[in-house]
Design a protein around this motif. Structure first.
Motif, PDB file in Angstrom:
ATOM      1  N   THR A   1       0.873  -1.248  -0.048  1.00 38.46           N
ATOM      2  CA  THR A   1      -0.043   0.203  -0.031  1.00 38.46           C
ATOM      3  C   THR A   1       0.782   1.020   0.003  1.00 38.46           C
ATOM      4  O   THR A   1       0.762   2.309  -0.654  1.00 38.46           O
ATOM      5  N   ARG A   2       1.908   1.378   0.870  1.00 41.96           N
ATOM      6  CA  ARG A   2       2.882   2.303   0.980  1.00 41.96           C
ATOM      7  C   ARG A   2       3.759   2.673  -0.305  1.00 41.96           C
ATOM      8  O   ARG A   2       3.718   3.852  -0.810  1.00 41.96           O
ATOM      9  N   ARG A   3       3.949   1.521  -0.631  1.00 35.03           N
ATOM     10  CA  ARG A   3       4.665   1.880  -1.918  1.00 35.03           C
ATOM     11  C   ARG A   3       3.957   2.348  -3.266  1.00 35.03           C
ATOM     12  O   ARG A   3       4.538   3.180  -4.111  1.00 35.03           O
ATOM     13  N   SER A   4       2.723   1.815  -3.310  1.00 39.10           N
ATOM     14  CA  SER A   4       1.955   2.264  -4.447  1.00 39.10           C
ATOM     15  C   SER A   4       1.656   3.841  -4.319  1.00 39.10           C
ATOM     16  O   SER A   4       1.590   4.484  -5.460  1.00 39.10           O
ATOM     17  N   LEU A   5       1.163   4.245  -2.882  1.00 35.62           N
ATOM     18  CA  LEU A   5       1.234   5.373  -2.710  1.00 35.62           C
ATOM     19  C   LEU A   5       2.149   6.411  -3.233  1.00 35.62           C
ATOM     20  O   LEU A   5       2.299   7.583  -3.683  1.00 35.62           O
ATOM     21  N   ILE A   6       3.362   5.919  -2.520  1.00 33.06           N
ATOM     22  CA  ILE A   6       4.715   6.495  -2.762  1.00 33.06           C
ATOM     23  C   ILE A   6       5.018   7.046  -4.237  1.00 33.06           C
ATOM     24  O   ILE A   6       5.487   7.805  -4.718  1.00 33.06           O
ATOM     25  N   SER A   7       4.880   5.774  -4.836  1.00 27.98           N
ATOM     26  CA  SER A   7       5.065   5.768  -6.295  1.00 27.98           C
ATOM     27  C   SER A   7       4.152   6.800  -7.134  1.00 27.98           C
ATOM     28  O   SER A   7       4.655   7.374  -7.965  1.00 27.98           O
ATOM     29  N   THR A   8       3.088   6.861  -6.515  1.00 23.72           N
ATOM     30  CA  THR A   8       2.163   7.747  -7.359  1.00 23.72           C
ATOM     31  C   THR A   8       2.563   9.225  -7.056  1.00 23.72           C
ATOM     32  O   THR A   8       2.522  10.043  -7.927  1.00 23.72           O
ATOM     33  N   LEU A   9       2.869   9.359  -5.836  1.00 23.28           N
ATOM     34  CA  LEU A   9       3.039  10.820  -5.473  1.00 23.28           C
ATOM     35  C   LEU A   9       4.503  11.343  -6.219  1.00 23.28           C
ATOM     36  O   LEU A   9       4.531  12.508  -6.865  1.00 23.28           O
ATOM     37  N   THR A  10       5.463  10.475  -6.245  1.00 20.42           N
ATOM     38  CA  THR A  10       6.712  10.754  -6.923  1.00 20.42           C
ATOM     39  C   THR A  10       6.507  10.768  -8.357  1.00 20.42           C
ATOM     40  O   THR A  10       7.092  11.808  -8.979  1.00 20.42           O
ATOM     41  N   SER A  11       6.047   9.911  -8.785  1.00 17.43           N
ATOM     42  CA  SER A  11       5.891   9.822 -10.319  1.00 17.43           C
ATOM     43  C   SER A  11       5.109  10.897 -10.973  1.00 17.43           C
ATOM     44  O   SER A  11       5.060  11.052 -12.161  1.00 17.43           O
ATOM     45  N   SER A  12       4.116  11.562 -10.052  1.00 16.26           N
ATOM     46  CA  SER A  12       3.154  12.465 -10.520  1.00 16.26           C
ATOM     47  C   SER A  12       3.708  13.961 -10.285  1.00 16.26           C
ATOM     48  O   SER A  12       3.034  14.983 -10.561  1.00 16.26           O
ATOM     49  N   SER A  13       5.027  13.948  -9.510  1.00 12.99           N
ATOM     50  CA  SER A  13       5.332  15.277  -9.181  1.00 12.99           C
ATOM     51  C   SER A  13       5.721  16.151 -10.255  1.00 12.99           C
ATOM     52  O   SER A  13       5.575  17.478 -10.174  1.00 12.99           O
ATOM     53  N   ALA A  14       6.525  15.793 -11.377  1.00 10.58           N
ATOM     54  CA  ALA A  14       6.825  16.611 -12.260  1.00 10.58           C
ATOM     55  C   ALA A  14       5.461  17.497 -12.975  1.00 10.58           C
ATOM     56  O   ALA A  14       5.411  18.568 -13.340  1.00 10.58           O
ATOM     57  N   SER A  15       4.343  16.458 -12.928  1.00 10.40           N
ATOM     58  CA  SER A  15       3.284  17.065 -13.800  1.00 10.40           C
ATOM     59  C   SER A  15       2.460  17.840 -13.015  1.00 10.40           C
ATOM     60  O   SER A  15       1.795  18.973 -13.254  1.00 10.40           O
ATOM     61  N   ALA A  16       2.772  17.688 -11.436  1.00  7.68           N
ATOM     62  CA  ALA A  16       2.010  18.730 -10.524  1.00  7.68           C
ATOM     63  C   ALA A  16       2.829  20.053 -10.629  1.00  7.68           C
ATOM     64  O   ALA A  16       2.173  21.026 -10.758  1.00  7.68           O
ATOM     65  N   ILE A  17       4.181  19.931 -10.761  1.00  5.30           N
ATOM     66  CA  ILE A  17       4.726  21.189 -11.101  1.00  5.30           C
ATOM     67  C   ILE A  17       4.340  22.064 -12.395  1.00  5.30           C
ATOM     68  O   ILE A  17       4.071  23.183 -12.389  1.00  5.30           O
TER      69      ILE A  17
END
Ligand SMILES: Cc1cc2nc3c(=O)[nH]c(=O)nc-3n(C[C@H](O)[C@H](O)[C@H](O)COP(=O)(O)OP(=O)(O)OC[C@H]3O[C@@H](n4cnc5c(N)ncnc54)[C@H](O)[C@@H]3O)c2cc1C
Length: 477
Positions: free
Chosen positions: A94-110
């Protein structure tokens, strides 16, 4: 008196609870899909704790970072290290999938904030716990939280699809046959029932020092906080079956300013980490007692190892943060604000409490900075400290600081699709969450810059999924 309101519109309105960055990100995605939104905010001023954010928002890889150094893998690794191995060993997938979404979506968030919303995030800095510079803020004086919130808010306020209700506290989440169908709220003495799918973005409970904080961390009872002194709203979701996770994981920041005009005030201004990073030192009764560049946890523990000087129920310690002239110059934009607020003072050494001890400490410290002695406390980097020969009439900049509860890592268990999970691990229909109300991303320690990021990443996901839900359910009508 009760009333039932239904926002007039062709499409069903989505109710967004909370006007911090998570709520505003969700609302922005909803209106971009032509879905009307009612934002409910309990305070008179929108923006939550998000508007106070001072360091910035993480993103990797972005065009503002130095080229070729950072990578998604580094960001992922830093985040997992920060979570801690003991926390990571529970609910690992669970934690891995949340962290992976957070980090891999970070460029598009910026990119979304910069290119679509017009926020300046062109400066990057490296914060503690990060292996690279990836925390973005603007080039001007406006702190990142304020510039992001005011931009999103003004665009939303100008949109006819948005209704913002302030001074409106949600008191109950309404369900029917396991599906969330709306909320009950109070505005003054009036009770209002509003129907529609719900995005819950009510933030954490760091300011709830006598309520949720005491329940989950009795040792932090009475601590001041950088957050507004208001109750957490997690219980509203646990009442309808949401699972909570990591509720005892609380981040304490070692340096919140004690305002001499109101020393026992529970909400305190943060004394930015940069003050120590750029050269500031910490003194207890005139003496240094810790490597000031250690992690927040180590510095806090060094302070709280001694008994507190509890003031009118607020549990706090008497620590002095001291800067020399050069350190002041390098942090001028921060410190001028603190001087103006009366949180720091410009004084000569002879005007300080324990002035003889302070003078001796500074003589010894300047020898350490010049490499004549090694620091018994272990500090190796001295920022811009340039004071070589302290004298009683040497000018320094000082403020009283104490540990403050800053962020709550725990919260509602959720999925990478921003759905809330019940005790059986099933997603609750008609409900999405984002921001500090959630648990599962940060574990034992949140990296600086990653909470604004989670608000944007999961707020946008919540908004998109709530919009899809409105489309699908209206198709069925
Ligand atoms: C001083 C300070 C500096 C920080 N600096 C940074 C930084 O530089 N970078 C970073 O990433 N993070 C930073 N953080 C952390 C970050 O700002 C927050 O974690 C994040 O903004 C939380 O956003 P949110 O939208 O989840 O909640 P919030 O911004 O707190 O918004 C939640 C809103 O919901 C409202 N609400 C709550 N319950 C109800 C209810 N029942 N009914 C109606 N409304 C309700 C609240 O009043 C509030 O307005 C900082 C925090 C502080 C306090």
């Amino acid at each position: 008196m009760g009333s039932i309101l239904q926002a007039p519109s062709v499409k069903q309105s989505v109710i967004v609870v909370g006007s911090g960055l998570a709520g505003l990100s969700a609302a922005s995605e909803l209106v971009a899909r032509n879905v009307p939104v009612v934002i409910l905010e309990r305070q008179a001023k929108p923006g939550g704790n998000s508007i106070k954010a001072s360091s910035g928002i993480n993103g990797v890889p972005t065009r503002f970072q130095p080229p070729g150094l950072d990578s998604l893998q580094h960001f992922l690794d830093d985040t997992i290290n920060s979570v801690s191995s003991s926390v990571m060993s529970t609910m690992t997938e669970t934690r891995r999938s949340l962290i992976s979404t957070l980090t891999s979506s970070s460029a598009s968030a910026i990119n979304w904030l910069v290119d679509e919303k017009g926020v300046d995030l062109s400066r990057v800095a490296q914060l503690g716990g990060h292996s690279h510079a990836r925390t973005h803020r603007g080039a001007g004086q406006t702190p990142p939280g304020a510039s992001i919130i005011t931009t999103l808010l003004s665009q939303l306020k100008a949109n006819p699809l948005v209704e913002l209700q302030i001074n409106t506290t949600v008191t109950k989440v309404l369900t029917s046959q396991g599906e969330v169908i709306g909320v009950e709220s109070q505005q003054g003495g009036n009770v209002q029932t509003l129907h529609g799918p719900v995005v819950f973005a009510t933030g954490g409970f760091a300011g709830d020092s006598t309520g949720a904080l005491t329940r989950y961390r009795p040792d932090l009872h009475g601590y001041p906080s950088t957050n507004e002194a208001l109750p957490g709203s997690q219980d509203l979701l646990s009442e309808i079956g949401a699972q909570l996770l990591d509720m005892d994981q609380v981040q304490v920041h070692p340096t919140g300013f004690i305002d001499p005009k109101d020393p026992s005030k529970t909400t305190k201004f943060l004394a930015a980490e940069a003050l120590r990073g750029e050269g500031g030192i910490l003194l207890r009764r005139g003496k240094r007692f810790v490597d000031e560049l250690q992690t927040r946890k180590v510095v806090t523990e060094a302070i709280t190892a001694q008994p507190p000087s509890t003031t009118e129920g607020t549990k706090q310690w008497d620590i002095v943060l001291l800067l020399d002239e050069k350190t002041y110059q390098s942090t001028k934009s921060h410190v001028d604000f603190y001087l103006w607020k009366g949180l720091m003072q410009k004084k000569t050494i002879s005007e300080l409490d324990h002035s003889d001890v302070v003078l001796e400490t500074l003589e010894q410290y300047s020898d350490i900075v010049q490499g004549k002695e090694t620091d018994a406390l272990g500090r190796k980097s001295f920022g811009n400290w340039a004071l070589r020969e302290p004298k009683p009439d040497t000018v320094v900049y000082v403020g009283n600081v104490t540990p403050v509860v800053h962020y709550t890592m725990g919260g509602v268990l959720f999925t990478p699709d921003a759905e809330v999970l019940d005790a059986d691990g099933k997603a609750i229909d008609g409900l999405w969450v984002a921001g500090e109300i959630t648990g599962g991303i940060h574990g034992a320690n949140r990296l600086g810059g990653s909470s604004l990021l989670e608000c944007v990443v999961f707020g946008r996901i919540a908004g998109r999924n709530a919009a899809r839900y409105v489309e699908t359910t209206s198709d069925k009508r």
